[in-house]
Scaffold this motif. Structure first.
Motif, PDB file in Angstrom:
ATOM      1  N   ILE A 139       0.679  -1.218   0.035  1.00 36.50           N
ATOM      2  CA  ILE A 139       0.096  -0.137   0.139  1.00 36.50           C
ATOM      3  C   ILE A 139       1.071   1.296  -0.037  1.00 36.50           C
ATOM      4  N   PRO A 140       0.687   2.133  -0.992  1.00 32.61           N
ATOM      5  CA  PRO A 140       1.404   3.579  -0.815  1.00 32.61           C
ATOM      6  C   PRO A 140       0.916   4.232   0.603  1.00 32.61           C
ATOM      7  N   ASN A 141       2.013   5.095   0.908  1.00 36.09           N
ATOM      8  CA  ASN A 141       1.516   5.640   2.169  1.00 36.09           C
ATOM      9  C   ASN A 141       0.362   6.506   2.089  1.00 36.09           C
ATOM     10  N   PHE A 142      -0.053   7.285   0.945  1.00 35.44           N
ATOM     11  CA  PHE A 142      -1.471   8.169   1.139  1.00 35.44           C
ATOM     12  C   PHE A 142      -2.462   7.371   1.273  1.00 35.44           C
ATOM     13  N   ALA A 143      -2.508   6.075   0.899  1.00 37.26           N
ATOM     14  CA  ALA A 143      -3.767   5.346   1.125  1.00 37.26           C
ATOM     15  C   ALA A 143      -3.852   5.182   2.561  1.00 37.26           C
ATOM     16  N   LEU A 144      -2.847   4.838   3.245  1.00 37.96           N
ATOM     17  CA  LEU A 144      -2.936   4.487   4.736  1.00 37.96           C
ATOM     18  C   LEU A 144      -3.846   5.814   5.461  1.00 37.96           C
ATOM     19  N   GLN A 145      -3.419   6.878   5.143  1.00 36.88           N
ATOM     20  CA  GLN A 145      -4.419   8.005   5.623  1.00 36.88           C
ATOM     21  C   GLN A 145      -5.923   8.030   4.849  1.00 36.88           C
ATOM     22  N   PHE A 146      -5.813   7.750   3.624  1.00 40.91           N
ATOM     23  CA  PHE A 146      -7.167   7.907   2.857  1.00 40.91           C
ATOM     24  C   PHE A 146      -7.956   6.769   3.649  1.00 40.91           C
ATOM     25  N   LEU A 147      -7.614   5.702   4.132  1.00 44.13           N
ATOM     26  CA  LEU A 147      -8.292   4.529   4.868  1.00 44.13           C
ATOM     27  C   LEU A 147      -8.628   4.960   6.195  1.00 44.13           C
ATOM     28  N   SER A 148      -7.781   5.716   6.738  1.00 49.48           N
ATOM     29  CA  SER A 148      -8.095   6.296   8.253  1.00 49.48           C
ATOM     30  C   SER A 148      -9.133   7.231   8.240  1.00 49.48           C
ATOM     31  N   ARG A 149      -9.309   7.951   7.218  1.00 53.10           N
ATOM     32  CA  ARG A 149     -10.096   9.142   7.373  1.00 53.10           C
ATOM     33  C   ARG A 149     -11.353   9.140   6.536  1.00 53.10           C
ATOM     34  N   ARG A 150     -11.256   8.309   5.571  1.00 53.12           N
ATOM     35  CA  ARG A 150     -12.386   8.305   4.632  1.00 53.12           C
ATOM     36  C   ARG A 150     -13.374   6.969   4.683  1.00 53.12           C
ATOM     37  N   VAL A 151     -13.302   6.108   5.557  1.00 52.41           N
ATOM     38  CA  VAL A 151     -14.214   4.956   5.896  1.00 52.41           C
ATOM     39  C   VAL A 151     -15.053   5.305   6.864  1.00 52.41           C
ATOM     40  N   PRO A 152     -16.508   5.366   6.734  1.00 47.94           N
ATOM     41  CA  PRO A 152     -17.716   5.730   7.745  1.00 47.94           C
ATOM     42  C   PRO A 152     -17.237   4.509   8.715  1.00 47.94           C
ATOM     43  N   THR A 153     -17.524   5.191  10.166  1.00 48.22           N
ATOM     44  CA  THR A 153     -17.531   4.389  11.014  1.00 48.22           C
ATOM     45  C   THR A 153     -18.404   3.143  10.948  1.00 48.22           C
ATOM     46  N   ASP A 154     -19.697   3.240  10.368  1.00 47.94           N
ATOM     47  CA  ASP A 154     -20.670   2.202  10.449  1.00 47.94           C
ATOM     48  C   ASP A 154     -19.843   0.934   9.604  1.00 47.94           C
ATOM     49  N   ASP A 155     -19.248   1.423   8.461  1.00 48.27           N
ATOM     50  CA  ASP A 155     -18.369   0.313   7.628  1.00 48.27           C
ATOM     51  C   ASP A 155     -17.434  -0.564   8.366  1.00 48.27           C
ATOM     52  N   ARG A 156     -16.972   0.132   9.603  1.00 47.21           N
ATOM     53  CA  ARG A 156     -15.849  -0.463  10.458  1.00 47.21           C
ATOM     54  C   ARG A 156     -16.409  -1.475  11.214  1.00 47.21           C
TER      55      ARG A 156
END
Lengths: 91, 562
Positions: B259-276
């Protein structure tokens, strides 16, 4: 969906794009202005735009069936919502 | 694991019933293919290629949407001893004229025998495309419609023959083709096997494009040779719903991902709580941060977001990799239970003077650096000063690489090869230092910009900007500015207008320029600043100076650095 509804949905989306996504209040965009293909927004903003589109239309839109080209203009977004969206269950 | 002579031999040795590719588009739209079905699909396409005259040593360009058909076509070419090369699939933003010119350039450089496309490839991008005499263009008609020729001869070359060509940085027409033999690819995979302690229960997850080394080597060649299953999405499918990556890892029990670095942050911030809520990431042994500069903050944010969902503290690891070395040079976490090493250093001295001065965690002016790990077996790095002297541990210099999986040169580009490959060492252009046997990558010697793992040369952007009639010829610069909210660099363009009065049209010029950049390069820039004549800082040679102009703009616009 009556025309007034669609108009206000388009305006809400445009307002959000100009203020939140592009961050340049004051620029003028229309519901037919290309966004991704014109370089104004990049594909990483689409996930937020899709959430906003769901919010504005009250539809649940299956992201797996949406391509970036389906989100290139506000009118295309609304068309996409109508084509594949399902009404959200009221909570 | 048996040792194979070629990638073809490894592929044909796969147990036919074993699952290989699960291609996922949506909850109600996914397919799984076994190795047996995959090999059959490849052999059918090989027969088709053969009917087009493709034979041993011919180059085959593949431009197809990500998925099993593209992968089968890749192996099909190798079954004939031909040399496949995957090009990025054109997105809807591309300008047809520029695309045709680019395709024509790369096809001539590779001396392609066949350009193989899928059914969906837009016809308009092919009109009057100029290719070599003898280059054929054909479309994939779908494997199941064709009769299977079981007696198709497999033309296996020897292990030193070129297996495929992967591309390094650059715009389509000017890409640097990295030709790799079966032997070097298998060597690299053997080192990854050992470093990652691969076992038969491993399963890879990927949304990474296959025209990029991280997607092609780690997420296609590795599972192909070690007969491991892989769960895939297309990049476009992932970007529309980033959380689906984590749901798929949970559902299929995937153990490895890159995974490239940006995707770690994308996944930290852009996944709604319900989907986790239903995530279980405990199967994940390695999530390897690779292909753009590694940031401690992005890794911490990801761990904080998902540690409650089974993510192991030692799953997040790092690697330094490049197409020229097949893929990885270093890998962290090769000993079980170890997170990548970190150190705090003085940020200002690191940037201005390239010196490593250790500091305490959280000290003023301190920046946290994350190690990219130790060299893989068979790999060595040197840190070399501008004067060409080897530097001791803790000193920043250019990273040079030597290994048993190093490329032999850029395809048909001896000029480019000579500038980077000297006496068996590859001069990466990256800056870094070694400490306690581990490599820390700190920056780049050149002005190369890395956005979301994609390497971009600023001059490619600048040339497009200059071509605008109201921009002063040659007076535009492009550079990267790190955005800590995104975890990657973003591109900023500064251009001078021809006359002061032209500033009234600044926004119109900006839109035209943005449009042209996206159409030609498929890149979205963050901001375009139109400036009056003589605003851009010039070098002593009278050319626009990117670094000095960047500093000038950042002092005027401090908000750009977030």
């Amino acid at each position: 969906m009556n025309p007034l509804d669609q108009n206000s949905q388009a305006n809400a989306l445009l307002d959000y794009i100009v203020r939140e996504v592009i961050g340049r209040p004051g620029i003028s965009l229309s519901a037919d202005s290309p966004l991704v293909s014109s370089g104004l927004i990049d594909s990483f903003a689409l996930v937020d735009l899709l959430a906003k589109l769901e919010d504005v239309t009250g539809m649940r839109i299956p992201a797996g069936k949406v391509q970036p080209k389906d989100m290139d203009t506000v009118n295309l977004m609304l068309l996409t919502a109508t084509r594949i969206g399902k009404p959200k269950k009221s909570s | 694991m048996p040792r194979y002579e070629t990638l073809v031999e490894a592929t044909l040795a796969a147990p036919s019933h074993r699952p290989f590719i699960t291609m996922w588009h949506d909850e109600d739209d996914f397919t799984t293919m076994t190795f047996g079905e995959f090999v059959r699909s490849a052999r059918i396409r090989a027969a088709e290629f053969q009917s087009k005259g493709v034979t041993l040593g011919d180059t085959v360009i593949l431009i197809m949407q990500q998925g099993p058909s593209l992968m089968a076509s890749f192996v099909a070419a190798m079954l004939l001893g031909a040399v496949p090369s995957i090009l990025a699939y054109p997105n809807f933003k591309v300008d047809p004229v520029k695309y045709r010119a680019g395709l024509s350039g790369v096809s001539k450089n590779l001396g392609a025998r066949l350009i193989f496309l899928d059914q969906q490839f837009p016809e308009g991008l092919l009109d009057h495309v100029a290719v070599n005499d003898g280059t054929e263009i054909a479309r994939d008609i779908g494997s199941d419609e064709l009769a299977f020729s079981a007696d198709l001869p497999v033309l296996v070359p020897n292990s030193n023959s070129v297996a495929f060509i992967q591309h390094s940085a650059g715009t389509t027409g000017l890409q640097k083709g990295v030709a790799l033999s079966h032997r070097v690819v298998l060597k690299q995979l053997e080192h990854l096997e050992a470093a990652l302690r691969l076992n038969e229960n491993d399963r890879i997850y990927s949304w990474l494009p296959l025209y990029h080394d991280m997607g092609l080597i780690a997420c296609f060649m590795l599972p192909l040779v070690y007969h491991l299953p892989i769960v895939m999405q297309t990049p476009a499918n992932w970007v529309m719903r980033p959380g689906s990556m984590l749901s798929l890892i949970s559902e299929y029990g995937c153990t490895l991902t890159w995974i490239p670095n940006f995707a770690l942050q994308f996944l930290s911030r852009r996944v709604p709580t319900d989907d986790r809520a239903s995530l279980d990431l405990s199967s994940l042994r390695y999530a390897i941060n690779c292909s753009e500069p590694v940031r401690a903050r992005s890794m911490d944010e990801f761990y904080t977001a998902y540690s409650d969902f089974g993510l192991r503290p030692d799953a997040l690891q790092t690697s330094y990799a490049m197409a020229e070395n097949v893929f990885a040079v270093t890998q962290s976490g090769t000993a079980e239970g170890c997170a990548p090493s970190r150190m705090w250093v003085n940020a200002r001295l690191l940037i201005d003077q390239h010196v490593v001065i250790p500091m305490g965690n959280g000290d003023r002016d301190a920046v946290c650096l994350v190690s990219s790990g130790a060299c893989l077996p068979g790999n060595q790095v040197r840190i070399v000063s501008i004067e060409g002297e080897d530097l001791p541990e803790g000193h920043v210099g250019e990273i040079a690489v030597k290994s048993d999986s190093l490329f032999g040169g850029y395809y048909n580009r001896p000029d480019l090869t000579a500038s980077v490959l000297k006496e068996g060492w590859y001069w990466s252009g990256d800056l870094g230092f070694c400490l306690d046997g581990e490599l820390y990558v700190t920056g780049r010697k050149s002005d190369l910009i890395i956005v979301g793992g994609k390497n971009i040369y600023p001059q490619d952007i600048e040339e497009i900007v200059w071509s605008h009639p109201l921009v002063h010829d040659g007076r535009a610069v492009a550079f990267g500015v790190f955005n800590s909210n995104l975890g990657t660099e973003e591109i900023i363009v500064v251009a001078e207008v021809e006359n002061q009065d032209d500033l009234e049209n600044a926004f119109a010029i900006e839109r035209t320029v943005r449009n042209a950049i996206v159409a030609e390069l498929g890149i979205t820039v963050r901001a375009v600043y139109m400036k009056p004549p003589r605003w851009i800082v010039k070098s002593t040679a009278g050319k626009p100076a990117r670094f000095a102009t960047r500093q000038k703009l950042l002092s005027e616009e401090p908000g750009l650095q977030v």
